[in-house]
Each structure stands twice: as structure tokens, then as C-alpha cells.
Design an enzyme around this catalytic site. Structure first.
Site, PDB file in Angstrom:
ATOM      1  N   ASP A 163       0.874  -1.161   0.000  1.00  0.00           N
ATOM      2  CA  ASP A 163       0.000   0.000   0.000  1.00  0.00           C
ATOM      3  C   ASP A 163       0.923   1.227   0.000  1.00  0.00           C
ATOM      4  O   ASP A 163       2.108   1.110   0.319  1.00  0.00           O
ATOM      5  CB  ASP A 163      -0.878  -0.023   1.245  1.00  0.00           C
ATOM      6  CG  ASP A 163      -1.717   1.230   1.397  1.00  0.00           C
ATOM      7  OD1 ASP A 163      -2.317   1.648   0.401  1.00  0.00           O
ATOM      8  OD2 ASP A 163      -1.751   1.788   2.504  1.00  0.00           O
ATOM      9  N   ASP A 178      -7.108  -2.071   4.019  1.00  0.00           N
ATOM     10  CA  ASP A 178      -6.197  -3.139   3.606  1.00  0.00           C
ATOM     11  C   ASP A 178      -6.531  -4.488   4.243  1.00  0.00           C
ATOM     12  O   ASP A 178      -5.925  -5.506   3.898  1.00  0.00           O
ATOM     13  CB  ASP A 178      -4.751  -2.775   3.970  1.00  0.00           C
ATOM     14  CG  ASP A 178      -4.272  -1.521   3.265  1.00  0.00           C
ATOM     15  OD1 ASP A 178      -4.662  -1.317   2.104  1.00  0.00           O
ATOM     16  OD2 ASP A 178      -3.526  -0.740   3.879  1.00  0.00           O
ATOM     17  N   ASP A 190      -1.462  -0.793   6.081  1.00  0.00           N
ATOM     18  CA  ASP A 190      -1.638  -0.259   7.430  1.00  0.00           C
ATOM     19  C   ASP A 190      -3.067   0.148   7.739  1.00  0.00           C
ATOM     20  O   ASP A 190      -3.436   0.297   8.893  1.00  0.00           O
ATOM     21  CB  ASP A 190      -0.746   0.985   7.614  1.00  0.00           C
ATOM     22  CG  ASP A 190      -1.300   2.189   6.867  1.00  0.00           C
ATOM     23  OD1 ASP A 190      -1.604   2.044   5.660  1.00  0.00           O
ATOM     24  OD2 ASP A 190      -1.445   3.257   7.479  1.00  0.00           O
TER      25      ASP A 190
END
Length: 530
Positions: free
Chosen positions: A231, A428, A424
Site C-alpha cells: 500500500d 487493507d 496499514d
């Protein structure tokens, strides 16, 4: 077996403390919806009771309970839980809005377009549940081995005790003793303890590096990763806005641009405005500017020393017929323009800055033949520029959680080796549970992401990924060294024992002694990280 039970107990405690129910921490689930009645009043109801075409009211600070379209009102939305994008997005009339977003600064009236069961929030929860069910733990080597090894050695011991005396007329006591020696030698203590203790030692070594590994199977899977998906916001970047660069015009100083921008933005709650105020080194009294007016989605207008001050996007200056007389280099950040008394003064670049170790981490992953990929909910231009800066060639932007999940599942089917995912945010969570190894940022990451992940980086430092990869590789080497050591020594002693060349005390050494050697070898995990 006692050593094994103790090691197994501590491993169980370490894993269970870090494994809690994901559903208890998925706080994106809305608890209520403010249903607008025909009388104009609102009634608090369960989101499941709201139907398509109903009107709901969402107040500042509340989470949008169902997907819909804005009927009235304008507000900034915090969509980080869904897209991972750190910058709030403006929603106004006729804008589609997703459940799970948080309204920041104004009341919105929303016309519901999907029932709760089909809403974005419900889909995320469903994805997490299904992804969790799809992941099965790696079957332990010792389980497979014991299914074959145990019956074979017991059968051989019986044959050793019975065949020579009854078929060859040999003394029963002699062959019965040899059979007992054979059984003592073949006792798989070293094998039984070397695997769980080796992985437990690896988990302990990883914790010393600031990494929590939630089970031995994940430590083993880390050695097989060939693709690592990242990410962007909060993972490779800091997840907070900072002033990265100031470009003053020809007749203006950098200090003047910063001061005027801070004066105009000092009362704004917008994260970009706060970053500008924090960057200004002086003190703001609060009464130097007047007639402050926020132009939603564009910037701020104010009066300073009797003259108009404009701070915001390019379109704000264009609306006031102010020409941008400067060429700004392409940048991954947001641009904030400053104009005063009808003249353009300069521009500030606001970035979600890279973490200090991100570039080095990506470079070293490539050196280890691990392919980095970046998936983000952020805008395409910002994502592409950050990826180029890091040296990541494969990048996908403007993705929702289900898009990320679909892409990672595609990678799992089309690439060799295992696929890991590093993230995080709450958005996600589905991908973390579905990837072969989910890695979460532990210090600033969401609770749900931490609980869904298999590996947690407690320092939020991408470089910790390299540390845990080294630990996992060393652990694998030591575990297989122990297996080869135990099997090699036992095989030699079993042959010698069958011919009567090994006494009982030597058999005990072949069992307990090899076990102790395996334990001592395992301790090297803590000291040899290359």
C-alpha cells in the site's frame, strides 16, 4: 518430549496473545443511521432497516452508514478507511458517496442507493470473513514424517526382537536388548523438538528486531515470497502532510509566501492547512487577517492589510483572473498557490513524504529477487510519481479494497512463489487476510489491519521487512540443519545398534545428546543475522 511441550506451550501463548477476533475491531461497521422522516425530523435506526431511496442525514464526525448520492450539503469526507488516501475528498450535490466514509465539517443529506447488505461496508466485512476462511495453515513437516517414520521403526524393532530368535535360533535376550537399543535410538525427540523450537526461536529473534510473527507457518512462508505488494499511504509514506518545497515568484521571498499562506490557513481544519501553519516558524496572533472565507474545494479568501489574500488551488486564482506566472515542476504532492493584491506570489508543494527507509528497502528487495508492486487508493498521478521515486515499475491507483483483493488474488494465480502484502489501513484488511503473508504496520496502523495480518512491524519501518526476511531464512536453514543432523546420526546408530555395536548408554546419547545439539544449534538464530 518435556522440552517439546514447554516450547509448544510458549509458542501457543505467543500466538494466542496476538490473535484476537477480527470482527471485534472492525469499527467501520456503522451502529446507526439517521433516517429522515416525512415530517422533516430524523429517527435513529439500524442501517439494516433503511431501504433504497430513503433519505438519511449524516452529521460531522459521523460515519456514512450506507452507499448513496448527496442530495444536499457540501462536506469533506475522510475516505482513508476505504481508499487509504490521506487527503479528504470534497462531496457535494449529486456526488456518489460510499459507506464507511467519515463526514468532517458539514451536514449531508444522502439518498440511499444500496441496502445495507450490498453496501461497501458490508462487502468489506464479507471479504475479510471469506479471506480468513481461505487461508489454511501449512502442514508441519513432523506430522507428515511421523506418519511414515513411527510405524517403520516400531515394525523394524519387532522384527529385530522376534526374527533372529524364532527363525535363526539366536538367544532371545540378546536380540530383545538390541531391539530396545534400536527403539531408544529411533525415538524422534530431536526431530520433534528441532522444528517447533527452531521456529519459536525464529519468532523470538524477529521480536528482537521489532517484528511480531503470529505463527511458525508464517515465518516459513516468508522464505518463499517472490512478490511483495505495498500500500502507499502510511506504508511507504508517512501518512501525514508536510511542506516539501516552496517556489516563490521572481519578486517574492520564500518567507513571504509561507507567512501569507499560514495567515490565511490558520483557522482551517483541513490537514493541508494544518501542515502549512506548522511549517511557518513565526507566531500567528489570529487577528492579522479578516473576512476569512473558505471556498469549498478551492481554498481560502481573506483580507490582509486591506488587500485581498488568496490561498488555494489554481482554479481559485483563475476565478479571480490572476495569471500563474511560474512553471512548477511535476511533483507527487498537492500544490497550494498564493496570491496577494491581485498578483501571484508563489506556490507551496505539500507532500505525503516518503518514509526514510522506503527507497533502500525497495532496492534491497529487488536485490533479493523479490518483485515490489504498489496498490493504492490514491490518485494516479500521485501514485505514479511516488512509484517512480522508489523504483517500483508495477503500480495500480484509485483502487477500492475489493479491487486490491482481486489484483492480489490474480498475482497469486499468475506468479511463481508466494505473494505478500504490506499495508496499514482498515481498507487493507481483506487483502492482508487473503495474501499468502499479510504484513501490517503496527505503531500507526488500524487495529483491524494489525489483527488481520500474519506479521506486524511494530516500528512502522519498512526496513523491518528486510530484518524479518533474514530471520526467516536463517530459521529455515537451522531447522533443516537440525533435521539432517538428527536423521544422519540416528541412521548411523540404528545400523550399528542392529548389529550389536551400540550399548544402551550410546543409544541414549544418540537420542538425548542429539536433542541437546539441536537445541544449541537453534540458539544461533539469535546471534547470526547476516
Amino acid at each position: 518430549m518435556l522440552f517439546y511441550k514447554i516450547g509448544e506451550l510458549f509458542e501457543h501463548i505467543a500466538v494466542e496473545r496476538s490473535r484476537r477476533s477480527i470482527t471485534q475491531l472492525l469499527d467501520i461497521r456503522p451502529e446507526y443511521a439517521n433516517l429522515q422522516l416525512e415530517t422533516g425530523k430524523t429517527k435513529r435506526v439500524s442501517p439494516a432497516e433503511v431501504k433504497i431511496a430513503d433519505m438519511i442525514v449524516v452529521k460531522p464526525g459521523e460515519r456514512v452508514p450506507l452507499d448513496g448520492i448527496v442530495v444536499s450539503g457540501e462536506a469533506y469526507l475522510d475516505t482513508a478507511a476505504l481508499t487509504g488516501e490521506s487527503e479528504p475528498r470534497l462531496s457535494k450535490k449529486d456526488t456518489a458517496i460510499l459507506s464507511g466514509s467519515i463526514v468532517q465539517n458539514s451536514i449531508l443529506v444522502i439518498k440511499v442507493t444500496k441496502e445495507y447488505g450490498e453496501s461497501t461496508v458490508a462487502k468489506i466485512l464479507e471479504l475479510v470473513e471469506n479471506a480468513s476462511q481461505q487461508k489454511a495453515p501449512t502442514e508441519k513437516f513432523i506430522t507428515k514424517f511421523s506418519q511414515v517414520y513411527t510405524p517403520i521403526v516400531v515394525g523394524l524393532a519387532l522384527l529385530l526382537a522376534l526374527v533372529p530368535p524364532f527363525l535363526l535360533g539366536q538367544p532371545f535376550e540378546t536380540w530383545f536388548y538390541r531391539a530396545l537399543v534400536f527403539l531408544v535410538i529411533s525415538c524422534p525427540c530431536a526431530l520433534v523438538i528441532s522444528i517447533p523450537l527452531g521456529f519459536f526461536g525464529g519468532i523470538g529473534a524477529a521480536s528482537k528486531q521489532g517484528v511480531l510473527v503470529k505463527g511458525s507457518n508464517y515465518l516459513e512462508l516468508l522464505t518463499k515470497i517472490k512478490t511483495l505488494v505495498f500500500d502507499k499511504t502510511g506504508t511507504l509514506t508517512l501518512g501525514q502532510f508536510v511542506v516539501a518545497k516552496v517556489y516563490p515568484s521572481a519578486n517574492t521571498t520564500e518567507a513571504e509566501v509561507i507567512k501569507l499562506a499560514a495567515l490565511a490557513e490558520q483557522h482551517s481544519p483541513h490537514p493541508i492547512a494544518r501542515s502549512i501553519v506548522e511549517y511557518y516558524p513565526g507566531n500567528l496572533t489570529g487577528n492579522e487577517v479578516s473576512e476569512v472565507k473558505e471556498v469549498i474545494g478551492a481554498g481560502v479568501k481573506a483580507s490582509y492589510q486591506g488587500k485581498e489574500l488568496l490561498v488555494g488551488k489554481a482554479k481559485l486564482l483563475q476565478q479571480e483572473k490572476i495569471k500563474l506566472s511560474q512553471s512548477i515542476p511535476e511533483t507527487p504532492g498537492s500544490l497550494v498557490y498564493v496570491a496577494y493584491d491581485g498578483k501571484y506570489l508563489g506556490c507551496l508543494v505539500i507532500e505525503d513524504a516518503l518514509k526514510p527507509s522506503s527507497q533502500a528497502t525497495i532496492a534491497q528487495l529487488k536485490a533479493r529477487q523479490i518483485k515490489p508492486v504498489m496498490l493504492t487508493g490514491d490518485r494516479q498521478q500521485s501514485a505514479r510519481l511516488v512509484a517512480d521515486k522508489l523504483g517500483i515499475t508495477e503500480v495500480k491507483a484509485e483502487l477500492l479494497p475489493q479491487d486490491k483483493l482481486e489484483y492480489v488474488q490474480k498475482l497469486q494465480q499468475t506468479t511463481s512463489g508466494k505473494v505478500g502484502f504490506v499495508g496499514d489501513g482498515l481498507n487493507d484488511t481483506p487483502v492482508l487476510t487473503s495474501a499468502d503473508v499479510g504484513i501490517a504496520m503496527g505503531a500507526l496502523g488500524s487495529d483491524a489491519a494489525i489483527e488481520a495480518a500474519d506479521v506486524v512491524l511494530m516500528t512502522d519501518d519498512p526496513a523491518a521487512i528486510l530484518s524479518v526476511l533474514k530471520v526467516s531464512q536463517k530459521t529455515k536453514q537451522i531447522v533443516w540443519q537440525n533435521i539432517c543432523l538428527a536423521l544422519g546420526i540416528k541412521l548411523i546408530f540404528l545400523i550399528l545398534g542392529a548389529f550389536g555395536d551400540v550399548s544402551m548408554w550410546e543409544a541414549v546419547f544418540a537420542d538425548v545428546g542429539v536433542t541437546l545439539l539441536a537445541v544449541l544449534n537453534t540458539l544461533r538464530i539469535f546471534y547470526r543475522q547476516k
